[in-house]
Design a protein around this motif. Sequence first.
Motif, PDB file in Angstrom:
ATOM      1  N   MET A   1      59.045  58.295 123.264  1.00  0.00           N
ATOM      2  CA  MET A   1      58.199  57.189 123.706  1.00  0.00           C
ATOM      3  C   MET A   1      58.865  56.453 124.851  1.00  0.00           C
ATOM      4  N   LYS A   2      58.068  55.922 125.732  1.00  0.00           N
ATOM      5  CA  LYS A   2      58.599  55.046 126.762  1.00  0.00           C
ATOM      6  C   LYS A   2      58.864  53.664 126.162  1.00  0.00           C
ATOM      7  N   ARG A   3      59.929  53.019 126.670  1.00  0.00           N
ATOM      8  CA  ARG A   3      60.220  51.669 126.200  1.00  0.00           C
ATOM      9  C   ARG A   3      59.048  50.736 126.459  1.00  0.00           C
ATOM     10  N   SER A   4      58.331  50.967 127.540  1.00  0.00           N
ATOM     11  CA  SER A   4      57.169  50.118 127.832  1.00  0.00           C
ATOM     12  C   SER A   4      56.099  50.255 126.747  1.00  0.00           C
ATOM     13  N   GLU A   5      55.919  51.445 126.161  1.00  0.00           N
ATOM     14  CA  GLU A   5      54.975  51.636 125.049  1.00  0.00           C
ATOM     15  C   GLU A   5      55.429  50.854 123.823  1.00  0.00           C
ATOM     16  N   ILE A   6      56.727  50.916 123.543  1.00  0.00           N
ATOM     17  CA  ILE A   6      57.279  50.201 122.397  1.00  0.00           C
ATOM     18  C   ILE A   6      57.102  48.703 122.574  1.00  0.00           C
ATOM     19  N   ASN A   7      57.453  48.202 123.768  1.00  0.00           N
ATOM     20  CA  ASN A   7      57.305  46.771 124.039  1.00  0.00           C
ATOM     21  C   ASN A   7      55.855  46.328 123.881  1.00  0.00           C
ATOM     22  N   ALA A   8      54.928  47.120 124.403  1.00  0.00           N
ATOM     23  CA  ALA A   8      53.502  46.765 124.318  1.00  0.00           C
ATOM     24  C   ALA A   8      53.032  46.739 122.872  1.00  0.00           C
ATOM     25  N   ALA A   9      53.486  47.706 122.053  1.00  0.00           N
ATOM     26  CA  ALA A   9      53.076  47.753 120.654  1.00  0.00           C
ATOM     27  C   ALA A   9      53.589  46.536 119.891  1.00  0.00           C
ATOM     28  N   ILE A  10      54.830  46.137 120.170  1.00  0.00           N
ATOM     29  CA  ILE A  10      55.389  44.952 119.507  1.00  0.00           C
ATOM     30  C   ILE A  10      54.592  43.705 119.879  1.00  0.00           C
ATOM     31  N   LYS A  11      54.280  43.545 121.152  1.00  0.00           N
ATOM     32  CA  LYS A  11      53.523  42.368 121.582  1.00  0.00           C
ATOM     33  C   LYS A  11      52.127  42.351 120.976  1.00  0.00           C
ATOM     34  N   GLN A  12      51.495  43.519 120.872  1.00  0.00           N
ATOM     35  CA  GLN A  12      50.168  43.592 120.240  1.00  0.00           C
ATOM     36  C   GLN A  12      50.243  43.202 118.769  1.00  0.00           C
ATOM     37  N   MET A  13      51.299  43.667 118.090  1.00  0.00           N
ATOM     38  CA  MET A  13      51.431  43.328 116.679  1.00  0.00           C
ATOM     39  C   MET A  13      51.743  41.848 116.506  1.00  0.00           C
ATOM     40  N   GLU A  14      52.549  41.289 117.370  1.00  0.00           N
ATOM     41  CA  GLU A  14      52.823  39.851 117.306  1.00  0.00           C
ATOM     42  C   GLU A  14      51.525  39.045 117.432  1.00  0.00           C
ATOM     43  N   GLU A  15      50.662  39.476 118.339  1.00  0.00           N
ATOM     44  CA  GLU A  15      49.378  38.788 118.509  1.00  0.00           C
ATOM     45  C   GLU A  15      48.519  38.916 117.258  1.00  0.00           C
ATOM     46  N   MET A  16      48.494  40.110 116.658  1.00  0.00           N
ATOM     47  CA  MET A  16      47.678  40.320 115.461  1.00  0.00           C
ATOM     48  C   MET A  16      48.219  39.509 114.288  1.00  0.00           C
ATOM     49  N   ILE A  17      49.526  39.450 114.150  1.00  0.00           N
ATOM     50  CA  ILE A  17      50.146  38.654 113.097  1.00  0.00           C
ATOM     51  C   ILE A  17      49.757  37.187 113.248  1.00  0.00           C
ATOM     52  N   GLN A  18      49.814  36.690 114.471  1.00  0.00           N
ATOM     53  CA  GLN A  18      49.447  35.289 114.719  1.00  0.00           C
ATOM     54  C   GLN A  18      47.974  35.047 114.411  1.00  0.00           C
ATOM     55  N   THR A  19      47.123  36.005 114.788  1.00  0.00           N
ATOM     56  CA  THR A  19      45.692  35.871 114.535  1.00  0.00           C
ATOM     57  C   THR A  19      45.399  35.734 113.048  1.00  0.00           C
ATOM     58  N   HIS A  20      46.144  36.471 112.218  1.00  0.00           N
ATOM     59  CA  HIS A  20      45.896  36.467 110.778  1.00  0.00           C
ATOM     60  C   HIS A  20      46.764  35.457 110.026  1.00  0.00           C
ATOM     61  N   GLY A  21      47.515  34.647 110.768  1.00  0.00           N
ATOM     62  CA  GLY A  21      48.254  33.566 110.143  1.00  0.00           C
ATOM     63  C   GLY A  21      49.404  33.992 109.270  1.00  0.00           C
ATOM     64  N   PHE A  22      50.012  35.138 109.588  1.00  0.00           N
ATOM     65  CA  PHE A  22      51.135  35.649 108.798  1.00  0.00           C
ATOM     66  C   PHE A  22      52.430  35.252 109.511  1.00  0.00           C
ATOM     67  N   ALA A  23      53.290  34.498 108.842  1.00  0.00           N
ATOM     68  CA  ALA A  23      54.558  34.079 109.445  1.00  0.00           C
ATOM     69  C   ALA A  23      55.644  35.114 109.147  1.00  0.00           C
ATOM     70  N   ILE A  24      56.441  35.469 110.152  1.00  0.00           N
ATOM     71  CA  ILE A  24      57.481  36.483 110.002  1.00  0.00           C
ATOM     72  C   ILE A  24      58.856  35.820 110.108  1.00  0.00           C
ATOM     73  N   PRO A  25      59.910  36.461 109.562  1.00  0.00           N
ATOM     74  CA  PRO A  25      61.253  35.877 109.572  1.00  0.00           C
ATOM     75  C   PRO A  25      61.776  35.664 110.997  1.00  0.00           C
ATOM     76  N   PRO A  26      62.715  34.720 111.161  1.00  0.00           N
ATOM     77  CA  PRO A  26      63.246  34.426 112.504  1.00  0.00           C
ATOM     78  C   PRO A  26      63.838  35.633 113.210  1.00  0.00           C
ATOM     79  N   PHE A  27      64.508  36.544 112.460  1.00  0.00           N
ATOM     80  CA  PHE A  27      65.179  37.665 113.131  1.00  0.00           C
ATOM     81  C   PHE A  27      64.202  38.601 113.831  1.00  0.00           C
ATOM     82  N   CYS A  28      62.920  38.551 113.459  1.00  0.00           N
ATOM     83  CA  CYS A  28      61.917  39.387 114.124  1.00  0.00           C
ATOM     84  C   CYS A  28      61.613  38.906 115.546  1.00  0.00           C
TER      85      CYS A  28
END
Length: 235
Positions: free
Chosen positions: A1-28
């Motif tokens: 995988m390209k690092r850019s794909e990985i970065n994009a997937a993480i940012k998309q998941m962060e947005e989805m987590i925020q949308t659903h109101g799920f709080a994640i640990p600080p180390f994430c």
Amino acid sequence: MKRSEINAAIKQMEEMIQTHGFAIPPFCKWTPEEWADKGHEYDEIRDNMLGWDITDYGLGRFQEVGFALITLRNGNVKNPKYTKPYAEKLLMVQEGQMAPMHFHWNKMEDIINRGGGNVLITVYNSTADGQFAESDVTVHSDGRTYTVPAGTKVRLMPGESITIQPYLYHDFHVEKGTGAVLLGEVSMCNDDENDNRFYEPIGRFPEIEEDEPPYRLLCNEYRGSDPIPETRENS
């Protein structure tokens, strides 16, 4: 995988987590630079591979096979100082993606639809030699026990869950037209190195093409807690 794909997937998941109101640990949320300053008090995160895990199973087709996940908590079957016997994960599966067919030798887990679209879990019992059995599958789902034919796709709508027992083959993908899914996983201690039996042999972590700097480190990329000695030229 390209690092850019990985970065994009993480940012998309962060947005989805925020949308659903799920709080994640600080180390994430730590940057690679912040990780470099973390000492031995955070060894549990390193040793138990907590944090981000973006995988295409080494196949190079992330939009088809693979997903983004975070290991939120986990014990360690190889290290007796970590006595936690359970694990928890959060996963994001996009439409068109799937997790390949596999079972676990030891781990029992609940897969929970935390929000978004519908997820389809295909189930088969395993034969003694690791093939798909033709026998009916007993399904345990939110307090209900029932049987389905081998190869049935069990639909989980938001809030619903299924219990996956050892030796129960399962894959999962998003029901077409329902949108990306945020999945939870609550399980016994997770051991990705030894406890997965894939129906077709595949890898686990991607080979990464570094086309841009990492946005977050993956769980297998943490640096050690000891400082790196400076290299000085002889004067």
